[in-house]
Design a protein around this motif. Structure first.
Motif, PDB file in Angstrom:
ATOM      1  N   LEU A 175       0.816  -0.968   0.041  1.00 50.00           N
ATOM      2  CA  LEU A 175       0.032   0.080   0.183  1.00 50.00           C
ATOM      3  C   LEU A 175       0.901   1.242   0.023  1.00 50.00           C
ATOM      4  CD1 LEU A 175      -2.811   1.322   0.356  1.00 50.00           C
ATOM      5  CD2 LEU A 175      -2.599   0.937   2.816  1.00 50.00           C
ATOM      6  N   TRP A 176       0.563   2.206  -1.069  1.00 50.87           N
ATOM      7  CA  TRP A 176       1.339   3.444  -1.036  1.00 50.87           C
ATOM      8  C   TRP A 176       0.454   4.360  -1.270  1.00 50.87           C
ATOM      9  CZ3 TRP A 176       6.798   3.361  -2.234  1.00 50.87           C
ATOM     10  CH2 TRP A 176       7.669   2.048  -2.087  1.00 50.87           C
ATOM     11  N   THR A 177       0.997   5.749  -1.032  1.00 48.07           N
ATOM     12  CA  THR A 177       0.409   7.062  -1.690  1.00 48.07           C
ATOM     13  C   THR A 177       1.243   7.799  -2.142  1.00 48.07           C
ATOM     14  OG1 THR A 177       1.257   8.276   0.542  1.00 48.07           O
ATOM     15  CG2 THR A 177      -1.078   6.956   0.760  1.00 48.07           C
ATOM     16  N   VAL A 178       0.722   8.715  -3.153  1.00 50.94           N
ATOM     17  CA  VAL A 178       1.790   9.510  -3.976  1.00 50.94           C
ATOM     18  C   VAL A 178       1.057  10.940  -3.877  1.00 50.94           C
ATOM     19  CG1 VAL A 178       0.396   8.825  -6.138  1.00 50.94           C
ATOM     20  CG2 VAL A 178       2.549   9.930  -6.123  1.00 50.94           C
ATOM     21  N   THR A 179       1.834  11.811  -3.768  1.00 51.90           N
ATOM     22  CA  THR A 179       1.304  13.226  -3.579  1.00 51.90           C
ATOM     23  C   THR A 179       1.158  13.845  -5.129  1.00 51.90           C
ATOM     24  OG1 THR A 179       3.430  14.331  -3.572  1.00 51.90           O
ATOM     25  CG2 THR A 179       2.579  13.870  -1.458  1.00 51.90           C
ATOM     26  N   VAL A 180      -0.086  14.726  -5.232  1.00 49.11           N
ATOM     27  CA  VAL A 180      -0.315  15.362  -6.509  1.00 49.11           C
ATOM     28  C   VAL A 180      -0.781  16.912  -6.268  1.00 49.11           C
ATOM     29  CG1 VAL A 180      -2.086  15.360  -8.294  1.00 49.11           C
ATOM     30  CG2 VAL A 180      -1.452  13.144  -7.032  1.00 49.11           C
ATOM     31  N   PRO A 181       0.118  17.864  -6.727  1.00 47.45           N
ATOM     32  CA  PRO A 181       1.273  17.336  -7.402  1.00 47.45           C
ATOM     33  C   PRO A 181       2.498  17.127  -6.552  1.00 47.45           C
ATOM     34  CG  PRO A 181       0.909  19.746  -7.483  1.00 47.45           C
ATOM     35  CD  PRO A 181      -0.180  19.254  -6.656  1.00 47.45           C
ATOM     36  N   GLY A 182       3.568  16.899  -7.154  1.00 46.13           N
ATOM     37  CA  GLY A 182       4.857  16.733  -6.406  1.00 46.13           C
ATOM     38  C   GLY A 182       5.405  15.172  -6.769  1.00 46.13           C
ATOM     39  N   GLY A 183       4.566  14.187  -6.614  1.00 46.09           N
ATOM     40  CA  GLY A 183       4.961  12.789  -6.901  1.00 46.09           C
ATOM     41  C   GLY A 183       5.762  12.106  -6.003  1.00 46.09           C
ATOM     42  N   ALA A 184       5.708  12.746  -4.508  1.00 46.64           N
ATOM     43  CA  ALA A 184       6.455  12.036  -3.642  1.00 46.64           C
ATOM     44  C   ALA A 184       5.670  10.583  -3.167  1.00 46.64           C
ATOM     45  CB  ALA A 184       6.658  12.925  -2.389  1.00 46.64           C
ATOM     46  N   ARG A 185       6.320   9.521  -3.324  1.00 43.40           N
ATOM     47  CA  ARG A 185       5.877   8.196  -2.961  1.00 43.40           C
ATOM     48  C   ARG A 185       5.934   7.622  -1.462  1.00 43.40           C
ATOM     49  NH1 ARG A 185       8.175   4.555  -5.709  1.00 43.40           N
ATOM     50  NH2 ARG A 185       6.234   3.024  -5.758  1.00 43.40           N
ATOM     51  N   GLU A 186       5.075   7.305  -0.937  1.00 49.57           N
ATOM     52  CA  GLU A 186       5.480   6.648   0.484  1.00 49.57           C
ATOM     53  C   GLU A 186       4.675   5.395   0.612  1.00 49.57           C
ATOM     54  OE1 GLU A 186       5.191   8.190   5.162  1.00 49.57           O
ATOM     55  OE2 GLU A 186       4.611   9.571   3.601  1.00 49.57           O
ATOM     56  N   GLN A 187       5.438   4.343   1.291  1.00 46.93           N
ATOM     57  CA  GLN A 187       4.760   3.180   1.588  1.00 46.93           C
ATOM     58  C   GLN A 187       4.233   3.154   3.102  1.00 46.93           C
ATOM     59  OE1 GLN A 187       7.228  -0.296   1.241  1.00 46.93           O
ATOM     60  NE2 GLN A 187       5.618  -1.980   1.659  1.00 46.93           N
ATOM     61  N   LEU A 188       3.104   2.500   3.133  1.00 44.35           N
ATOM     62  CA  LEU A 188       2.422   2.271   4.459  1.00 44.35           C
ATOM     63  C   LEU A 188       3.254   0.836   4.975  1.00 44.35           C
ATOM     64  CD1 LEU A 188       0.439   4.749   3.568  1.00 44.35           C
ATOM     65  CD2 LEU A 188      -1.158   3.522   5.080  1.00 44.35           C
ATOM     66  N   VAL A 189       4.179   0.955   5.867  1.00 44.30           N
ATOM     67  CA  VAL A 189       4.535  -0.155   6.232  1.00 44.30           C
ATOM     68  C   VAL A 189       3.804  -0.713   7.449  1.00 44.30           C
ATOM     69  CG1 VAL A 189       6.747  -1.245   7.252  1.00 44.30           C
ATOM     70  CG2 VAL A 189       6.930   0.464   5.643  1.00 44.30           C
ATOM     71  N   LEU A 190       3.745  -1.850   7.340  1.00 41.10           N
ATOM     72  CA  LEU A 190       2.904  -2.532   8.296  1.00 41.10           C
ATOM     73  C   LEU A 190       3.814  -3.585   9.236  1.00 41.10           C
ATOM     74  CD1 LEU A 190       0.480  -3.364   9.974  1.00 41.10           C
ATOM     75  CD2 LEU A 190      -0.159  -4.983   8.084  1.00 41.10           C
ATOM     76  N   LYS A 191       3.996  -3.321  10.520  1.00 45.27           N
ATOM     77  CA  LYS A 191       4.883  -3.931  11.360  1.00 45.27           C
ATOM     78  C   LYS A 191       4.218  -4.819  12.442  1.00 45.27           C
ATOM     79  CE  LYS A 191       9.230  -1.284  10.657  1.00 45.27           C
ATOM     80  NZ  LYS A 191      10.062  -0.383  11.438  1.00 45.27           N
ATOM     81  N   ARG A 192       3.098  -4.353  12.773  1.00 49.21           N
ATOM     82  CA  ARG A 192       2.205  -4.885  13.993  1.00 49.21           C
ATOM     83  C   ARG A 192       0.797  -5.051  13.671  1.00 49.21           C
ATOM     84  NH1 ARG A 192       0.618  -2.609  19.914  1.00 49.21           N
ATOM     85  NH2 ARG A 192       0.199  -4.581  20.798  1.00 49.21           N
ATOM     86  N   ARG A 193       0.313  -6.214  13.689  1.00 44.66           N
ATOM     87  CA  ARG A 193      -1.200  -6.459  13.484  1.00 44.66           C
ATOM     88  C   ARG A 193      -1.914  -6.830  14.783  1.00 44.66           C
ATOM     89  NH1 ARG A 193      -1.065  -9.557   7.598  1.00 44.66           N
ATOM     90  NH2 ARG A 193       0.967  -8.812   7.062  1.00 44.66           N
ATOM     91  N   LEU A 194      -2.993  -6.059  14.999  1.00 45.89           N
ATOM     92  CA  LEU A 194      -3.817  -6.138  16.200  1.00 45.89           C
ATOM     93  C   LEU A 194      -5.064  -6.856  15.740  1.00 45.89           C
ATOM     94  CD1 LEU A 194      -3.911  -2.523  17.558  1.00 45.89           C
ATOM     95  CD2 LEU A 194      -2.387  -4.439  18.276  1.00 45.89           C
ATOM     96  N   TYR A 195      -5.295  -8.197  16.225  1.00 51.72           N
ATOM     97  CA  TYR A 195      -6.212  -9.423  15.495  1.00 51.72           C
ATOM     98  C   TYR A 195      -7.472  -9.120  16.515  1.00 51.72           C
ATOM     99  CZ  TYR A 195      -2.386 -11.281  12.926  1.00 51.72           C
ATOM    100  OH  TYR A 195      -1.553 -11.481  11.920  1.00 51.72           O
ATOM    101  N   ARG A 196      -8.648  -9.322  15.648  1.00 52.92           N
ATOM    102  CA  ARG A 196      -9.895  -9.315  16.564  1.00 52.92           C
ATOM    103  C   ARG A 196     -10.031 -10.650  17.374  1.00 52.92           C
ATOM    104  NH1 ARG A 196     -15.391  -7.447  13.967  1.00 52.92           N
ATOM    105  NH2 ARG A 196     -15.889  -8.200  16.026  1.00 52.92           N
ATOM    106  N   GLU A 197      -9.596 -11.776  16.917  1.00 45.22           N
ATOM    107  CA  GLU A 197      -9.562 -13.118  17.192  1.00 45.22           C
ATOM    108  C   GLU A 197      -8.498 -13.419  17.879  1.00 45.22           C
ATOM    109  OE1 GLU A 197     -10.644 -15.585  14.092  1.00 45.22           O
ATOM    110  OE2 GLU A 197      -9.315 -14.342  12.825  1.00 45.22           O
TER     111      GLU A 197
END
Length: 841
Positions: free
Chosen positions: A315-337
């Protein structure tokens, strides 16, 4: 051991039993009545991928909700922690957050349908919005939060756009179909004659919808259209592109711009921007990977999207205008079960050494579980009554660690066809790490006798969710116990993702026991698809002919001309995934333009996929009739697996051919042995077949008179087999003994022989059997040929069958007016005439 039953050799027409009823294995979401499910299922319908898909913004633009491994997750921008929002009972996809932030609408797959549900992100309570037994996908809230536009198969099993009125999270009226059901009359090969309508997105005022439709076009899933959000409103085409299911436009809140995903002018999808009135677009992102599923942030300054640049989805985001790309890094998951950790190690039972493997972990409710860092796969069909939904699986290099729900899990581990499949139940303990050691036992060792297995028909990348490389392809082959992989470079309309990998040499990831080669599939909807293996200098381009309404609309080059090009370049030429049902030349309600009999009769065909993405008994029946006419055609096999698909009909090596060429593997020698007929094709059962010193592909010479030939037949199989037979000249002449678990047999059979012929050994079952992810288990050897007094094999009845086939083919060719030159037409008609003369002999 003597034969159990015997049927004398007959000289009449083919008398094989009818193909068994195989309705037990049915496609996932069979209520969709659109052709070529192999494409839309992966490229359009959502899948339970290992990484994120389907992002949507919160109303304040601070959070994103997305689907991952079949559940919905919420993650704040700048955070590396995600919260699980849903836990089933099925797989949850394609969320969209209401403008007031109160609800999240999403698609949920279970019970053989895809329903719409709404989730309260505060309480995490979920309830049904629409459950009508149809496939309902791509829900989008209107700007006022009172309506949901979505795509459904509810009308005639075709893709239409509907709108549903919603009050307090509940449907306030029956859904309204907005789009017209229209029979285009166009000769669409990959798409229905009926127009479809996909991926609606609302105008900021909530008055109009912009969507994708193939209305008025033959190729591609369509261009961009706009219409008022009212039933029967006339649509207006804004811009046409040859999209392939993945455009998924999104309208900006300012109403001026539309972002979408396109492969225009390149091999991979990237993000493009156009004006809302269809002005000329420009590219927003660049890269040799896919950027898909774009969504504007509420403030219009960023776009969230999915990328597969690392192989898995991210999952990524990119700025408009500008074009800066950033990944949403996932390190910890909070589970419901409640969850625990599971470490699975697979080893060879005899040596104790780690063994790469295919692993399937299934919950009691039918859902599958996979590691976060493994590519997760799902079958594209299953047997109702045996399981609740399709099997899921992943490939392991030998050890895999994953988080799984606490409780029992069904575990299945396999390593190709030479090891017994292991099944057991493991119980995951809450908040604990437990280790499971899986020891797989070898049932056969073909390599000890010089046999190695290859899949002649694989597509490394083909528009799927993941991004495959030769390294990932090699890892999958090792997990499946496969030695040779022919990656057939091919187009999907205008896109050819693997073209840059061709060098004329085996890929550098290859080694003594694994060869990865980049070859070609030649596409034509008229003549039949073919494989070109071992090309030395270049891929044949364009890789298709007979594409109506394009500059490749001519039926030339026909497959015979393509075969000549392949042979000139040092390659082999073969027919792939031949027949889903037995061709009947007398049935004029179906087309019959496959050029197989032309190219066999004129000496062009080096192999034939008897086992492949088709019906094996039907394909074998045609093969038998060609053999009866004296043509010697080796048995090949290919899965037609798209290895970057998350949903596919079995992994690489599902259908494979064993070739006796020795160890270590030399690719050229391996192909030469295939062409010589030293092969057997299979999707599970392993075969051995010989008479005296002659094995498959070889010839026995006998003097005139009656002889007794003794054949040795052996079977080892990972699944039970119902039929174990010797076929001679198209007839079952010996039914061999199967006992106990019906997975092994060693028999000696003596048969009377007094005329020239051919003999094959085959094994097959009446119904599907996992882990063979194919319509039913089937295997056949290439023939052993017997020549009595030097006479040739001839069958007037079978020759007559192919002459009638040629009549149909020639009539269709004469109707074609798309030739570029008269010389093209004469050359093709000359080949048909040459084939006719050969069969008339």
């Amino acid at each position: 051991m003597r034969l159990l039953g015997f049927v004398g050799l007959l000289s009449g027409p083919l008398l094989l039993a009818a193909v068994p009823a195989l309705a037990q294995r049915e496609p996932v979401l069979k209520q969709i009545k659109v052709p070529h499910a192999y494409y839309y299922r992966e490229m359009y319908l959502p899948q339970a991928t290992s990484g994120p898909t389907g992002p949507a913004w919160s109303a304040d633009g601070k959070d994103l909700v997305y689907s991952m491994q079949g559940s919905l997750w919420r993650q704040r921008l700048g955070s590396t922690e995600a919260q699980q929002l849903t836990t089933g009972p099925g797989y949850d996809y394609q969320p969209d957050w209401s403008p007031d932030g109160r609800w999240i609408v999403y698609s949920s797959y279970h019970d053989d349908a895809v329903e719409l549900r709404v989730l309260d992100p505060a309480s995490l309570d979920s309830k049904v919005l629409l459950s009508d037994g149809a496939v309902n996908v791509e829900p989008r809230w209107s700007p006022d939060g009172r309506r949901v536009a979505f795509v459904s198969s509810a009308f005639e099993g075709r893709w239409h756009i509907f709108v549903l009125l919603v009050e307090k999270g509940l449907a306030a009226a029956a859904p309204l179909r907005l789009t017209e059901d229209h029979d285009s009359g166009l000769p669409r090969y990959y798409y229905s004659r009926f127009d479809h309508y996909l991926s609606p997105t609302w105008s900021p005022e909530g008055t109009d919808l912009l969507f994708v439709s193939n209305r008025g076009h033959i190729w591609g899933s369509g261009g961009f259209w706009r219409m008022s959000a009212a039933p029967g409103a006339p649509p207006v085409e804004l811009r046409y592109e040859e999209t392939t299911w993945r455009a998924k436009p999104d309208w900006s809140r300012d109403g001026k711009r539309v972002v979408y995903s396109s492969y225009l002018g390149r091999q991979w999808n990237q993000l493009w921007l156009m004006t809302s009135d269809g002005g000329d677009p420009f590219e927003l992102t660049y890269g040799e990977f896919d950027a898909t599923e774009p969504r504007w942030a509420p403030d219009g300054k960023r776009i969230a999207y999915i990328s597969n640049e690392g192989g898995n989805t991210s999952l990524w985001t990119v700025t408009v205008p500008g074009g800066a790309r950033e990944q949403l890094v996932l390190k910890r998951r909070l589970y419901r079960e409640q969850v625990g950790r599971l470490r699975i190690t697979v080893v060879d039972a005899k040596t104790g050494k780690p063994l790469a493997a295919r692993i399937s972990l299934t919950r009691a409710d039918g859902r599958s579980v996979a590691p976060d860092d493994a590519w997760r796969y799902a079958d594209d069909g299953f047997v109702r009554g045996e399981r609740k939904m399709e099997v899921g699986y992943f490939h392991s290099g030998g050890t895999s660690t994953l988080t799984a729900p606490a409780g029992p899990l069904g575990l299945e581990a396999s390593h190709g066809f030479e090891y017994r499949v292991l099944r057991q139940t493991v119980r995951v303990r809450k908040d604990a790490l437990q280790s499971v050691r899986v020891a797989l036992t070898r049932i056969a060792d073909p390599a000890a006798k010089g046999w190695t297995s290859g899949d002649l028909h694989v597509h490394m990348n083909y528009g799927g969710h993941y991004r495959a490389t030769p390294a990932t392809l090699g890892d999958q082959a090792r997990a499946e116990g496969l030695n040779v992989v022919e990656n057939l470079i091919v187009n999907k309309e205008g896109r050819v993702p693997d073209l840059g990998y061709f060098t004329g040499q085996v890929d550098p990831v290859s080694g003594p026991s694994l060869v990865v080669a980049h070859s070609q599939e030649y596409h034509t909807s008229f003549w039949g698809h073919t494989g070109l293996l071992g090309l030395r200098s270049h891929i044949v381009l364009p890789g298709y002919a007979g594409y109506v309404n394009t500059a490749a609309g001519s039926l030339y080059p026909d497959n015979g001309a393509v075969a000549d090009l392949a042979h000139k370049d040092g390659g082999l030429f073969g027919y792939v995934h031949p027949f889903d049902e037995y061709p009947d030349p007398a049935d004029t309600t179906t087309s019959l333009t496959n050029a197989l009999p032309v190219d066999v009769a004129t000496g062009k065909v080096d192999y034939y996929e008897v086992v492949g993405f088709s019906d094996h008994l039907s394909s074998a029946r045609v093969w038998y009739q060609l053999l009866n006419c004296g043509f010697r055609i080796p048995a090949g096999a290919g899965t037609d697996a798209m290895t970057n698909f998350a949903s596919l009909r079995g992994p690489v090596g599902t259908d494979r051919v064993y070739v006796q060429s020795g160890i270590p593997i030399d690719h050229r020698s391996w192909l030469a042995a295939l062409k010589a007929g030293k092969s057997f094709a299979t999707n599970g059962p392993l075969l051995e077949f010989s008479t005296g010193t002659a094995g498959v592909g070889q010839e026995v010479h006998l003097a005139a008179g009656l002889h007794q030939l003794t054949f040795k037949a052996a079977l080892r199989s990972i699944v039970p087999v119902d039929h174990f037979e010797i076929v001679a000249n198209g007839e079952v002449v010996a039914t061999l003994l199967l006992s106990g678990e019906r997975t092994s047999a060693d028999q000696t059979v003596t048969l009377p022989v007094e005329r020239s012929g051919w003999y094959t050994l085959r094994a097959w079952s009446d119904k599907p059997a996992e882990p063979v992810l194919d319509i039913y288990p089937f295997a056949t050897t290439s023939p052993i040929y017997v020549s009595v007094a030097g006479s040739t094999v001839r069958s007037p009845a079978d020759a007559s069958y192919f002459l009638k086939w040629l009549d149909r083919l020639e009539a269709a060719v004469k109707l074609n007016g798309g030739w570029n030159t008269e010389a093209e037409r004469r050359e093709v008609m000359g080949r048909i005439q040459a084939a006719r003369e050969e069969f008339e002999k």
